[in-house]
Design a protein around this motif. Sequence first.
Motif, PDB file in Angstrom:
ATOM      1  N   ARG A 126       0.838  -1.197   0.000  1.00 27.00           N
ATOM      2  CA  ARG A 126       0.000   0.000   0.000  1.00 27.00           C
ATOM      3  C   ARG A 126       0.874   1.249   0.000  1.00 27.00           C
ATOM      4  N   ALA A 127       0.623   2.113  -0.974  1.00 27.06           N
ATOM      5  CA  ALA A 127       1.368   3.367  -1.070  1.00 27.06           C
ATOM      6  C   ALA A 127       0.511   4.515  -0.570  1.00 27.06           C
ATOM      7  N   GLU A 128       1.098   5.364   0.268  1.00 27.61           N
ATOM      8  CA  GLU A 128       0.393   6.576   0.696  1.00 27.61           C
ATOM      9  C   GLU A 128       0.176   7.494  -0.499  1.00 27.61           C
ATOM     10  N   SER A 129      -0.770   8.423  -0.340  1.00 29.33           N
ATOM     11  CA  SER A 129      -1.185   9.249  -1.479  1.00 29.33           C
ATOM     12  C   SER A 129      -0.051  10.082  -2.058  1.00 29.33           C
ATOM     13  N   GLU A 130       0.900  10.515  -1.232  1.00 31.68           N
ATOM     14  CA  GLU A 130       1.995  11.356  -1.717  1.00 31.68           C
ATOM     15  C   GLU A 130       3.278  10.557  -1.966  1.00 31.68           C
ATOM     16  N   CYS A 131       3.186   9.236  -1.895  1.00 33.79           N
ATOM     17  CA  CYS A 131       4.374   8.409  -2.156  1.00 33.79           C
ATOM     18  C   CYS A 131       4.589   8.289  -3.660  1.00 33.79           C
ATOM     19  N   ALA A 132       5.793   8.540  -4.107  1.00 32.93           N
ATOM     20  CA  ALA A 132       6.100   8.424  -5.533  1.00 32.93           C
ATOM     21  C   ALA A 132       5.967   6.970  -5.983  1.00 32.93           C
TER      22      ALA A 132
END
Length: 374
Positions: A135-141
Amino acid sequence: MNSGTSTVEKTPVLTLTCSPAVALAAVGLVAVKDQMDALSRSAAGGAIVGQIFPDCRTYRTLDPHSFAAKVIPFYWYARSKRLSNSSTTRYLALVPTSTVVGDSWRWSPAHLNDREQEKVIEKAFSAFAASSPERAESECAQYTHIRPLGLVLAHEGKNRVALFKERQLAHIPAMVWDEEYVAPERLRIFELAGTCLAVLDGRFVERVVALHLVRELVEAYGVEVERRWPEDFAELKQVLHDLDDSSTKFHYLPYATDMDKLRLDAACHDAEVEATLLDIGAVRFPPLRAFLHAAVALLLLLLGVGLCARRWPDMQLVLATAAGALGMLLIVPVLPLVRCKVRYLKDSERMRHFFELRHHRTRAQQRAAADLGS
């Protein structure tokens, strides 16, 4: 950024598996893309970039994946293979900034003051630290790594790439997934008069939009740029015609000519079929009134044959012979007495025979393939 310092420090740097020569050429291509993006920020510069990519709107930048699809031969093919594989592995890595193709479509470093730039960088690291491969956070590239070419394409986090480069930060933290690329032995590139073409597997052909941008990269990858079109390929004129035929493609989708299809089409056009003289495009007949006059003359001759039956048998024979000859002249054009190549028939007949032959030959190829597979 301090909250995620330990996580970032434990994150491995993205490993480049390509050769040093390919990696160096990839960095050069990324630098060129950066220069094009800088130009595209003004109307005049956008017009210059538009000369390289005339089908793109000026005064804007190309997003990384569109840029790769336009300049890297058959990148879209390799990408479609990755997208069709739902089991693609994602992982967290520190990506060398010099390898990343970004896109400052929304903002550039010049739009932000020092404090705003610091906040962007801090958010990039904190979002990365809070992310996991699942799971990637919304601001993770989120970046695509084309492993054989040593290129990284930004998907999420495109705008920050220019900022990291301006600040001379060595790495960008990102969620990464790997993509493959076609092996060099499957690819051939041709620089010909007025055009550049790429051929995949000796079958599929697409235009190379800007060979001068990727020449160093493809040659380092092991693909030699050739200058002579092979004789065993489909005719070059036919290939270019198919590539230029706007009715066969959508401008926003990649398009490649299938030379097997072109060979099949050529074989169908060169096949000989039974035809009438009326079917052949090059045959010219007198106007319709001439046939009407001939039909009237035939009726008169037949009438004369009947009238001369008892009194003038010799005249009857002459008139009957003339009527027969005239009748043959009228009926010969509609009899299938000649064999002609399909390409020389009139449009309606040519298309009818072409599609019939193509259907039969395609079915035959499918049956042969099924027999080989059984």
